[in-house]
Design an enzyme around this catalytic site. Structure first.
Site, mmCIF file in Angstrom:
data_model
loop_
_atom_site.group_PDB
_atom_site.id
_atom_site.type_symbol
_atom_site.label_atom_id
_atom_site.label_comp_id
_atom_site.label_asym_id
_atom_site.label_seq_id
_atom_site.Cartn_x
_atom_site.Cartn_y
_atom_site.Cartn_z
ATOM 1 N N HIS A 93 -0.494 36.644 61.286
ATOM 2 C CA HIS A 93 -1.649 35.828 60.920
ATOM 3 C C HIS A 93 -2.807 36.123 61.856
ATOM 4 O O HIS A 93 -2.622 36.299 63.059
ATOM 5 C CB HIS A 93 -1.327 34.340 60.983
ATOM 6 C CG HIS A 93 -2.451 33.477 60.491
ATOM 7 N ND1 HIS A 93 -2.660 33.224 59.148
ATOM 8 C CD2 HIS A 93 -3.458 32.861 61.150
ATOM 9 C CE1 HIS A 93 -3.726 32.472 59.002
ATOM 10 N NE2 HIS A 93 -4.237 32.239 60.204
ATOM 11 N N ASP A 103 -1.882 20.862 54.427
ATOM 12 C CA ASP A 103 -2.738 21.843 55.087
ATOM 13 C C ASP A 103 -3.705 22.479 54.098
ATOM 14 O O ASP A 103 -4.859 22.736 54.425
ATOM 15 C CB ASP A 103 -1.902 22.936 55.754
ATOM 16 C CG ASP A 103 -2.780 24.033 56.315
ATOM 17 O OD1 ASP A 103 -3.527 23.756 57.265
ATOM 18 O OD2 ASP A 103 -2.752 25.155 55.777
ATOM 19 N N ARG A 133 -12.052 21.377 56.203
ATOM 20 C CA ARG A 133 -12.568 21.863 57.480
ATOM 21 C C ARG A 133 -13.683 22.880 57.275
ATOM 22 O O ARG A 133 -14.641 22.943 58.051
ATOM 23 C CB ARG A 133 -11.434 22.492 58.303
ATOM 24 C CG ARG A 133 -10.456 21.498 58.874
ATOM 25 C CD ARG A 133 -9.212 22.183 59.416
ATOM 26 N NE ARG A 133 -9.550 23.220 60.357
ATOM 27 C CZ ARG A 133 -8.920 24.408 60.408
ATOM 28 N NH1 ARG A 133 -7.952 24.697 59.561
ATOM 29 N NH2 ARG A 133 -9.284 25.296 61.307
ATOM 30 N N SER A 183 -2.705 24.206 61.313
ATOM 31 C CA SER A 183 -2.934 24.850 60.019
ATOM 32 C C SER A 183 -2.157 26.150 59.915
ATOM 33 O O SER A 183 -1.433 26.395 58.939
ATOM 34 C CB SER A 183 -4.430 25.110 59.826
ATOM 35 O OG SER A 183 -4.662 25.822 58.628
ATOM 36 N N LYS A 206 1.835 26.428 57.708
ATOM 37 C CA LYS A 206 2.092 27.253 56.523
ATOM 38 C C LYS A 206 2.918 28.491 56.856
ATOM 39 O O LYS A 206 3.684 28.965 56.024
ATOM 40 C CB LYS A 206 0.800 27.625 55.809
ATOM 41 C CG LYS A 206 -0.203 28.471 56.534
ATOM 42 C CD LYS A 206 -1.334 28.853 55.561
ATOM 43 C CE LYS A 206 -2.467 29.589 56.257
ATOM 44 N NZ LYS A 206 -3.436 28.675 56.885
#
Length: 429
Positions: free
Chosen positions: A83, A162, A169, A184, A188
């Site tokens: 990520h 989320d 956001r 967040s 996930k």
């Protein structure tokens, strides 16, 4: 237990929320019983007041458990994802997932859409006609078993709290919050059924984390949450001042990713894919990082990564032969002789959003075709009238003159070439 108004006020005043309060808030929000304006107010209070490590861990766990936690153990070991905290021109996931899969890593990647000035992996993938990121969990498992990688969005089943907060956001000025970013990403990612995770934490003017200290704090927070939940996590701090590669947009970034998968492409993209992918191989197979990076570079050169990419795109309905192209170009020209002393990635990202490649509202569509090509690099010598960048026209046609001027101002031309800075700053594990 305090009411939602009392909870908001308590966090506004710097109090610590209890585990029961956090789980109640997330449960109510996921069930659509908590209005968006109250969750937005709480997010803003968290933005200013922060959360303790315990609060962050509970918030992450509550977000994770607001939906389905996948069990992918039947696919075997070696389930690792990556990520990024978001950057301009950050198309790394597109070549990385198939490259890691070609090295026998199982990559169940749940990605997001554009957030603020940064692009989104899902938006890039959806620029491929027919590509669907909304597939069932059963189909997700099937593709992972056959191809080794699949790239989807958050379904109604995976961390639904989320998914809703992520969209809020983006449009309420609460993106740059370490607890909210941590929860967040980790909620996930940990819902994917992975055994390990590699994090690319961007730092610089074009990143959400502007300083190395802030980026390190975020990386350490995410590594800590992962370890608390029994997952192997490695984080890299990487520089995000100017755009990554040449392309900023959606379809144009897909094209640049394909260049990398064909063994070419910009060196900084290859370096990041090899570094992050090497760590994924390291976590999946227990080899050293140098060996993992070597394997990633090999599959980029021998065509195996490209083959995995084509199979994944086909399995998710995409038609690469129909990838759309721009309808025209507008050149951004240098006004002085000298050297490129700076390329403001933040400004280029914001210009991309203004052109339609990103969004300013959570419900806004993006133009898959429009984009910006960066035609010069930091330190390169340029002459007056030389092309610095190019706007790739989308549905709206040529950009307004004010936007052309703004893009030109994102490039500084100086008398001496600047010193180069390393792309990879630090590893945290």
């Amino acid at each position: 237990m305090r009411s939602i108004v009392e909870v908001i006020a308590a966090k506004r005043d710097g109090a610590t929320l209890s585990e029961d309060e956090i789980r109640w808030v997330i449960g109510e929000f996921a069930a659509d019983r908590l209005p968006a304006y109250q969750m937005s107010a709480l997010a803003m209070a968290i933005f200013f007041r922060g959360m303790t490590p315990v609060e962050t861990g509970v918030w992450t766990d509550a977000m994770l458990r607001s939906g389905l936690v996948l069990d992918l153990s039947a696919l075997g070991s070696g389930r690792v994802d990556k990520h990024s905290t978001g950057g301009v021109g950050d198309k790394i996931s597109l070549p990385l997932a198939p490259a890691a899969a070609a090295c026998d890593v199982i990559v169940p990647m749940v990605s997001g859409r554009g957030l603020g000035h940064t692009g989104g992996t899902l938006d890039k993938l959806e620029s491929i006609p027919g590509f669907t990121v909304d597939i069932s969990v059963d189909r997700f498992r099937e593709i992972l078993g056959d191809v080794g990688c699949a790239m989807i969005g958050q379904t109604a089943d995976i961390a639904p709290a989320d998914k809703r907060l992520y969209a809020l956001r983006d449009v309420t000025g609460t993106v740059e919050s370490i607890p909210l970013i941590t929860s967040s990403i980790m909620s996930k990612k940990l819902a994917e059924g992975i055994e390990g995770l590699v994090l690319d934490v961007k730092v610089g003017r074009a990143a959400f984390m502007k300083t190395v200290d802030d980026a390190r704090r975020l990386a350490e927070a995410m590594v800590a949450v992962g370890e608390q939940m029994g997952k192997r996590v490695v984080a890299y701090l990487t520089r995000m001042e100017e755009p990554l590669g040449h392309m900023v947009g959606n379809a144009c970034e897909v094209r640049e990713s394909i260049d990398v998968l064909r063994g070419g492409g910009p060196e900084e993209i290859i370096e990041l894919v090899a570094t992050l992918g090497g760590a994924m191989v390291e976590l999946a197979h227990g080899v050293g990082h140098a060996e993992g990076s070597r394997r990633i570079r090999q599959v980029l050169q021998d065509g195996s990564a490209l083959e995995r990419w084509e199979r994944m795109v086909d399995a998710q309905g995409g038609r690469l032969a129909e990838l759309p192209e721009s309808t025209g170009e507008t050149a951004i020209l240098a006004t002085d002789d000298g050297f490129v002393g700076g390329i403001d990635g933040l400004e280029i990202g914001l210009c991309g959003v203004a052109l339609g490649a990103g969004r300013v509202r959570s419900d806004q569509a993006v133009d898959p075709v429009v984009g910006i090509r960066v035609d010069t690099r930091m330190g390169e010598e340029v002459k007056r009238g030389q092309r610095l960048a190019t706007v790739l026209h989308g549905g709206a046609g040529a950009p307004a003159s004010a936007l052309v001027e703004r893009l030109g101002a994102a490039f500084s031309v100086v008398d001496r070439a600047p010193a180069s800075e390393p792309l990879i700053i630090e590893r945290i594990d």
